[in-house]
Write a protein that holds these residues in place. Structure first.
Motif, PDB file in Angstrom:
ATOM      1  N   TYR A 196       0.640  -1.432  -0.051  1.00  0.00           N
ATOM      2  CA  TYR A 196       0.126   0.261   0.231  1.00  0.00           C
ATOM      3  C   TYR A 196       0.631   1.407  -0.291  1.00  0.00           C
ATOM      4  O   TYR A 196       0.622   2.036  -0.834  1.00  0.00           O
ATOM      5  N   ILE A 197       1.436   1.096   0.756  1.00  0.00           N
ATOM      6  CA  ILE A 197       2.664   2.399   0.688  1.00  0.00           C
ATOM      7  C   ILE A 197       3.431   2.564  -0.476  1.00  0.00           C
ATOM      8  O   ILE A 197       3.553   3.223  -0.669  1.00  0.00           O
ATOM      9  N   LYS A 198       3.974   1.496  -0.868  1.00  0.00           N
ATOM     10  CA  LYS A 198       3.832   1.704  -2.905  1.00  0.00           C
ATOM     11  C   LYS A 198       3.244   2.476  -3.365  1.00  0.00           C
ATOM     12  O   LYS A 198       3.360   2.877  -4.385  1.00  0.00           O
ATOM     13  N   ALA A 199       1.769   2.120  -3.148  1.00  0.00           N
ATOM     14  CA  ALA A 199       0.691   2.525  -4.664  1.00  0.00           C
ATOM     15  C   ALA A 199       0.973   3.992  -4.158  1.00  0.00           C
ATOM     16  O   ALA A 199       0.607   4.730  -5.010  1.00  0.00           O
ATOM     17  N   LEU A 200       1.008   4.556  -3.056  1.00  0.00           N
ATOM     18  CA  LEU A 200       1.124   5.659  -2.728  1.00  0.00           C
ATOM     19  C   LEU A 200       2.215   6.622  -2.858  1.00  0.00           C
ATOM     20  O   LEU A 200       2.126   7.565  -2.613  1.00  0.00           O
ATOM     21  N   GLN A 201       3.347   5.976  -3.172  1.00  0.00           N
ATOM     22  CA  GLN A 201       4.494   6.771  -3.854  1.00  0.00           C
ATOM     23  C   GLN A 201       4.260   8.015  -4.485  1.00  0.00           C
ATOM     24  O   GLN A 201       5.120   9.076  -3.962  1.00  0.00           O
ATOM     25  N   ASN A 202       3.575   7.382  -5.514  1.00  0.00           N
ATOM     26  CA  ASN A 202       3.676   8.857  -6.751  1.00  0.00           C
ATOM     27  C   ASN A 202       2.116   9.460  -7.167  1.00  0.00           C
ATOM     28  O   ASN A 202       2.055   9.924  -8.051  1.00  0.00           O
ATOM     29  N   THR A 203       1.213   9.230  -6.087  1.00  0.00           N
ATOM     30  CA  THR A 203       0.305   9.092  -6.016  1.00  0.00           C
ATOM     31  C   THR A 203      -0.257  10.750  -6.582  1.00  0.00           C
ATOM     32  O   THR A 203       0.438  11.623  -5.753  1.00  0.00           O
ATOM     33  N   ILE A 204      -1.527  11.800  -6.848  1.00  0.00           N
ATOM     34  CA  ILE A 204      -1.601  12.490  -6.800  1.00  0.00           C
ATOM     35  C   ILE A 204      -2.618  12.543  -6.341  1.00  0.00           C
ATOM     36  O   ILE A 204      -3.979  13.522  -6.125  1.00  0.00           O
ATOM     37  N   ASN A 205      -3.843  11.109  -6.173  1.00  0.00           N
ATOM     38  CA  ASN A 205      -4.970  11.028  -5.904  1.00  0.00           C
ATOM     39  C   ASN A 205      -5.496   9.814  -4.879  1.00  0.00           C
ATOM     40  O   ASN A 205      -5.262   9.243  -4.919  1.00  0.00           O
ATOM     41  N   ILE A 206      -4.889  10.479  -3.713  1.00  0.00           N
ATOM     42  CA  ILE A 206      -4.665   8.899  -2.355  1.00  0.00           C
ATOM     43  C   ILE A 206      -6.536   8.758  -2.321  1.00  0.00           C
ATOM     44  O   ILE A 206      -6.285   7.266  -2.274  1.00  0.00           O
ATOM     45  N   GLN A 207      -7.644   9.086  -2.691  1.00  0.00           N
ATOM     46  CA  GLN A 207      -8.718   8.622  -2.501  1.00  0.00           C
ATOM     47  C   GLN A 207      -9.092   7.670  -3.857  1.00  0.00           C
ATOM     48  O   GLN A 207      -8.916   6.419  -3.246  1.00  0.00           O
ATOM     49  N   ALA A 208      -8.507   7.565  -5.161  1.00  0.00           N
ATOM     50  CA  ALA A 208      -9.147   7.119  -6.311  1.00  0.00           C
ATOM     51  C   ALA A 208      -7.484   5.664  -6.378  1.00  0.00           C
ATOM     52  O   ALA A 208      -7.588   4.687  -6.896  1.00  0.00           O
ATOM     53  N   THR A 209      -6.508   6.168  -5.483  1.00  0.00           N
ATOM     54  CA  THR A 209      -6.000   4.884  -6.144  1.00  0.00           C
ATOM     55  C   THR A 209      -5.523   4.176  -3.749  1.00  0.00           C
ATOM     56  O   THR A 209      -5.610   3.118  -4.499  1.00  0.00           O
ATOM     57  N   THR A 210      -6.199   4.495  -3.287  1.00  0.00           N
ATOM     58  CA  THR A 210      -6.332   3.714  -2.229  1.00  0.00           C
ATOM     59  C   THR A 210      -7.544   2.930  -2.156  1.00  0.00           C
ATOM     60  O   THR A 210      -7.933   1.287  -2.518  1.00  0.00           O
ATOM     61  N   LYS A 211      -8.604   3.377  -3.418  1.00  0.00           N
ATOM     62  CA  LYS A 211      -9.891   2.775  -4.187  1.00  0.00           C
ATOM     63  C   LYS A 211      -9.805   1.352  -5.300  1.00  0.00           C
ATOM     64  O   LYS A 211      -9.649   0.525  -5.154  1.00  0.00           O
ATOM     65  N   GLU A 212      -8.484   1.996  -5.998  1.00  0.00           N
ATOM     66  CA  GLU A 212      -7.558   0.768  -6.910  1.00  0.00           C
ATOM     67  C   GLU A 212      -7.330   0.082  -6.161  1.00  0.00           C
ATOM     68  O   GLU A 212      -7.461  -1.600  -6.247  1.00  0.00           O
ATOM     69  N   PHE A 213      -6.050   0.251  -5.198  1.00  0.00           N
ATOM     70  CA  PHE A 213      -5.640  -0.973  -4.631  1.00  0.00           C
ATOM     71  C   PHE A 213      -6.395  -2.177  -3.700  1.00  0.00           C
ATOM     72  O   PHE A 213      -6.010  -3.357  -3.485  1.00  0.00           O
ATOM     73  N   LEU A 214      -7.268  -1.114  -2.698  1.00  0.00           N
ATOM     74  CA  LEU A 214      -7.515  -2.136  -2.277  1.00  0.00           C
ATOM     75  C   LEU A 214      -9.385  -2.898  -2.809  1.00  0.00           C
ATOM     76  O   LEU A 214      -8.954  -4.316  -2.439  1.00  0.00           O
ATOM     77  N   ASN A 215      -9.924  -2.593  -3.908  1.00  0.00           N
ATOM     78  CA  ASN A 215     -10.247  -3.007  -5.064  1.00  0.00           C
ATOM     79  C   ASN A 215      -9.528  -4.401  -5.358  1.00  0.00           C
ATOM     80  O   ASN A 215     -10.052  -5.411  -5.208  1.00  0.00           O
ATOM     81  N   SER A 216      -8.281  -4.406  -5.381  1.00  0.00           N
ATOM     82  CA  SER A 216      -7.422  -5.203  -6.509  1.00  0.00           C
ATOM     83  C   SER A 216      -7.260  -6.607  -5.091  1.00  0.00           C
ATOM     84  O   SER A 216      -7.142  -7.378  -5.845  1.00  0.00           O
ATOM     85  N   ILE A 217      -7.439  -6.780  -3.541  1.00  0.00           N
ATOM     86  CA  ILE A 217      -7.250  -6.712  -2.527  1.00  0.00           C
ATOM     87  C   ILE A 217      -8.947  -7.472  -2.619  1.00  0.00           C
ATOM     88  O   ILE A 217      -8.590  -8.578  -2.226  1.00  0.00           O
ATOM     89  N   THR A 218      -9.679  -7.436  -1.952  1.00  0.00           N
ATOM     90  CA  THR A 218     -10.996  -7.699  -1.818  1.00  0.00           C
ATOM     91  C   THR A 218     -12.199  -7.636  -3.196  1.00  0.00           C
ATOM     92  O   THR A 218     -13.185  -8.343  -3.086  1.00  0.00           O
ATOM     93  N   GLU A 219     -11.955  -8.199  -4.473  1.00  0.00           N
ATOM     94  CA  GLU A 219     -13.086  -7.679  -5.100  1.00  0.00           C
ATOM     95  C   GLU A 219     -12.833  -9.050  -6.129  1.00  0.00           C
ATOM     96  O   GLU A 219     -11.727  -9.986  -6.182  1.00  0.00           O
TER      97      GLU A 219
END
Length: 256
Positions: free
Chosen positions: A233-256
Motif C-alpha cells: 500500500y505504501i508503494k501504491a501511495l508513492q507517486n499518487t496525486i489522488n489518495i482516494q482514487a489510488t486507495t480505491k484501486e488498491f483495495l479493490n484489487s485485494i477484495t474484489e
C-alpha cells in the motif's frame, strides 16, 4: 467494548488491516489516508509512527518513515492531526511504533493522548514481553488500549501461549522471520499457520509481512482471521496525486 473487539465479534474471517505511515506521502495526508481506507473497504487501519531506525520494517516502509520525518511528522503532530478523527472515522485504529520516541514523549502521556483521540490499540515490536507484563500492562489497560504482540515461525509453543495470554485485540502472526515487504512465499508457511490455528488461542490472528495482493491475502486468511498489508500500500501511495482514487484501486484489487 473496544472497537477492535467489536470488529472481531462481528467479522471472523478475511479481516483486512492496512498499514500507513503517519505524515506520508505528505505531512497532512494522515487523516485523508484513513478516510480513503474506511470508504474503500479496510476493516482496520494501522498507523506507523515514523522513527529513524524501524527495526522490523523493510526498505519500503523505512523510506516512508524517512520521508514522513523529513515532512516534519512527530508524535505530537500526529495526535494533533487525529484530534477530531472520530467525527468521521469509525475504523478501529492501531498505532505502531518503537519505544525510543514514545519514551521521549512520555509513555503515560502517550497512552492518555492515544485514548483521548480515539486510538484502539498499540503495537511496539521492541517492548519486551517481561517489561510489558511487570511494568506497563496496567497502564495500557487503564487507557482502554489493546496491546498487540507479534509471533514468528520460530516462536516456541510455550512462548506463543504466554504471548497470547498477554495480548489483547489480536495476535500479529509474522509470516517469516524477516522484515516487512519481504518476498517469501506465504504458501511456504502453511504448517506454521496450521499450528497457530490448531492451538485454539484466545485471540484472533492476523498474518502480516509479505501480504501484497489478493492471492497472498487469501492464502494468509485461509488459516487465520485475516491479514495485514503495509509495504504494497505504501508503494501504491508513492507517486499518487489522488489518495482516494489510488486507495480505491488498491483495495479493490485485494477484495474484489
Amino acid at each position: 467494548m473496544n472497537r477492535i473487539d467489536e470488529l472481531f465479534a462481528k467479522k471472523k474471517s478475511d479481516v483486512l488491516n492496512v498499514y500507513c505511515t503517519a505524515g506520508y506521502p505528505h505531512l497532512n495526508s494522515t487523516v485523508e489516508v484513513l478516510t480513503a481506507l474506511q470508504v474503500n473497504g479496510a476493516d482496520l487501519a494501522e498507523i506507523g509512527m515514523p522513527y529513524s531506525d524501524p527495526l522490523a520494517d523493510g526498505p519500503v516502509i523505512q523510506e516512508s518513515n524517512m520521508i514522513a520525518l523529513e515532512n516534519g511528522m512527530s508524535i505530537s503532530i500526529l495526535f494533533e492531526q487525529l484530534k477530531h478523527m472520530r467525527e468521521t472515522i469509525e475504523l478501529p485504529i492501531i498505532l505502531m511504533g518503537y519505544m525510543n520516541p514514545i519514551m521521549q514523549y512520555g509513555l503515560e502521556k502517550f497512552c492518555a493522548s492515544a485514548e483521548a483521540v480515539g486510538v484502539d490499540g498499540i503495537i511496539l515490536p521492541d517492548l519486551p514481553m517481561y517489561e510489558f507484563e511487570t511494568t506497563y500492562q496496567q497502564l495500557f489497560n487503564q487507557h482502554n488500549l489493546r496491546f498487540i504482540f507479534l509471533v514468528t515461525p520460530e516462536t516456541g509453543e510455550e512462548r506463543i501461549r504466554k504471548i497470547d495470554s498477554l495480548t489483547s485485540g489480536f495476535l500479529y502472526a509474522v509470516s517469516s522471520s524477516s522484515t516487512t515487504g519481504n518476498n517469501k512465499a506465504i504458501s511456504d508457511q502453511t504448517n506454521y499457520f496450521k499450528k497457530l490455528q490448531n492451538m485454539q488461542l484466545k485471540n484472533p490472528i492476523l498474518v502480516g509481512f509479505g501480504i501484497k495482493d489478493k492471492a497472498t491475502f487469501q492464502s494468509a486468511s485461509a488459516y487465520s482471521n485475516g491479514a495485514i498489508i503495509g509495504s504494497a500500500y505504501i508503494k501504491a501511495l508513492q507517486n499518487t496525486i489522488n489518495i482516494q482514487a489510488t486507495t480505491k484501486e488498491f483495495l479493490n484489487s485485494i477484495t474484489e
